[in-house]
Scaffold this motif. Structure first.
Motif, mmCIF file in Angstrom:
data_model
loop_
_atom_site.group_PDB
_atom_site.id
_atom_site.type_symbol
_atom_site.label_atom_id
_atom_site.label_comp_id
_atom_site.label_asym_id
_atom_site.label_seq_id
_atom_site.Cartn_x
_atom_site.Cartn_y
_atom_site.Cartn_z
ATOM 1 N N ASP A 141 -35.099 -12.879 -58.690
ATOM 2 C CA ASP A 141 -34.074 -11.960 -59.637
ATOM 3 C C ASP A 141 -33.822 -10.519 -59.264
ATOM 4 O OD1 ASP A 141 -32.562 -11.800 -62.157
ATOM 5 O OD2 ASP A 141 -34.147 -10.715 -62.903
ATOM 6 N N SER A 189 -35.953 -26.728 -68.216
ATOM 7 C CA SER A 189 -35.082 -25.595 -68.422
ATOM 8 C C SER A 189 -35.125 -24.597 -67.500
ATOM 9 C CB SER A 189 -35.524 -25.195 -69.799
ATOM 10 O OG SER A 189 -36.921 -24.453 -69.492
ATOM 11 N N ASP A 190 -33.924 -23.761 -67.750
ATOM 12 C CA ASP A 190 -33.806 -22.673 -66.837
ATOM 13 C C ASP A 190 -33.727 -21.200 -67.423
ATOM 14 O OD1 ASP A 190 -31.366 -23.245 -67.396
ATOM 15 O OD2 ASP A 190 -30.666 -23.250 -65.594
ATOM 16 N N PHE A 191 -33.752 -20.321 -66.773
ATOM 17 C CA PHE A 191 -33.481 -18.617 -67.388
ATOM 18 C C PHE A 191 -31.962 -18.515 -67.205
ATOM 19 C CE2 PHE A 191 -38.137 -18.486 -65.955
ATOM 20 C CZ PHE A 191 -38.658 -17.928 -67.118
ATOM 21 N N PRO A 192 -31.677 -17.438 -68.214
ATOM 22 C CA PRO A 192 -30.261 -17.205 -68.325
ATOM 23 C C PRO A 192 -29.726 -17.104 -66.923
ATOM 24 C CG PRO A 192 -31.502 -16.029 -70.030
ATOM 25 C CD PRO A 192 -32.499 -16.594 -69.124
ATOM 26 N N ASN A 242 -32.934 -20.032 -61.824
ATOM 27 C CA ASN A 242 -34.617 -19.941 -61.922
ATOM 28 C C ASN A 242 -35.048 -20.900 -62.963
ATOM 29 O OD1 ASN A 242 -35.267 -17.644 -59.945
ATOM 30 N ND2 ASN A 242 -33.858 -16.476 -61.322
ATOM 31 N N TYR A 243 -35.693 -21.872 -62.489
ATOM 32 C CA TYR A 243 -36.127 -22.780 -63.615
ATOM 33 C C TYR A 243 -37.324 -22.283 -64.276
ATOM 34 C CZ TYR A 243 -33.022 -25.782 -61.403
ATOM 35 O OH TYR A 243 -32.006 -26.601 -60.751
ATOM 36 N N ALA A 244 -37.556 -22.415 -65.357
ATOM 37 C CA ALA A 244 -38.479 -21.935 -66.413
ATOM 38 C C ALA A 244 -39.428 -23.181 -66.645
ATOM 39 C CB ALA A 244 -37.806 -21.706 -67.853
ATOM 40 N N ASN A 295 -29.750 -10.825 -63.189
ATOM 41 C CA ASN A 295 -29.416 -11.858 -62.500
ATOM 42 C C ASN A 295 -28.116 -11.894 -61.843
ATOM 43 O OD1 ASN A 295 -29.898 -14.492 -61.123
ATOM 44 N ND2 ASN A 295 -29.841 -15.539 -62.855
ATOM 45 N N TYR A 302 -39.579 -17.591 -58.559
ATOM 46 C CA TYR A 302 -38.939 -17.087 -59.449
ATOM 47 C C TYR A 302 -38.394 -15.729 -58.527
ATOM 48 C CZ TYR A 302 -36.697 -14.231 -63.577
ATOM 49 O OH TYR A 302 -36.045 -13.555 -64.279
#
Length: 172
Positions: A66, A157-160, A97-99, A91, A64
């Motif tokens: 950011d 899933s990923d982060f915003p 960034n994958y969650a 970001n 991750y």
């Protein structure tokens, strides 16, 4: 690792009152358990069985990174009033960034001779040996096939993405 700071404007006059607050955040991938989807550990619960021979935390999730920042301008208006204008970005580099990872891989995952993968070939340990310490894979096309979120070890899933917000506050 997090690096953060607050920098105030050293200038006077029209350039005074500015403040910049950058935040850089990085961490390596977190481990996760591979799951078989079957009660391979003999407890009749298919939700927590691991593939045969798989130790705990044998998968490694994505790293991750950011970069966030805030720019603000504080200006005095009259004797008792102030105006604060802010712009914040999250970001800012717009990095994906994958969650989470699809950790359902099946009960025989990693056993050579049963399946052939990039890490499990005839030259790697021979029939019956296991290989773990796997990483998640990004969606898209890989090795001639399409990787979707339902593919074992694919990111689900990923982060915003990049977000920017503007604000203004008038205090009196």
């Amino acid at each position: 690792m997090v690096i953060a700071g607050v920098l105030d404007s050293p200038w006077r006059g029209a350039w005074s009152g500015f403040e910049v607050a950058p935040i850089l955040n990085y961490n390596s991938g977190h481990p996760f358990n591979l799951l078989s989807g079957e009660p391979t550990n003999g407890d009749n619960h298919p939700t927590n069985g691991r593939p045969i021979g798989a130790p705990r935390n044998s998968g490694l999730g994505p790293n991750y990174a950011d970069f966030d920042a805030r720019l603000s301008w504080h200006h005095k208006v009259g004797e008792k009033s102030t105006l604060l204008i802010t712009a914040e970005g999250f970001n800012i580099a717009n990095r994906t960034n994958y969650a989470s990872v699809n950790n359902q891989v099946g009960p025989l995952f990693g056993i050579c001779g049963v399946q052939q993968t990039a890490t499990c070939t005839e030259d790697f340990g021979g029939a019956g040996s296991t290989t773990f310490n796997v990483r998640g894979i990004a969606p898209g096309f890989r090795n001639g096939g399409k990787v979707s979120s339902s593919t074992p070890l694919a990111f689900t899933s990923d982060f915003p993405k990049r977000e920017i917000q503007l604000g203004m506050r008038f205090s009196f």
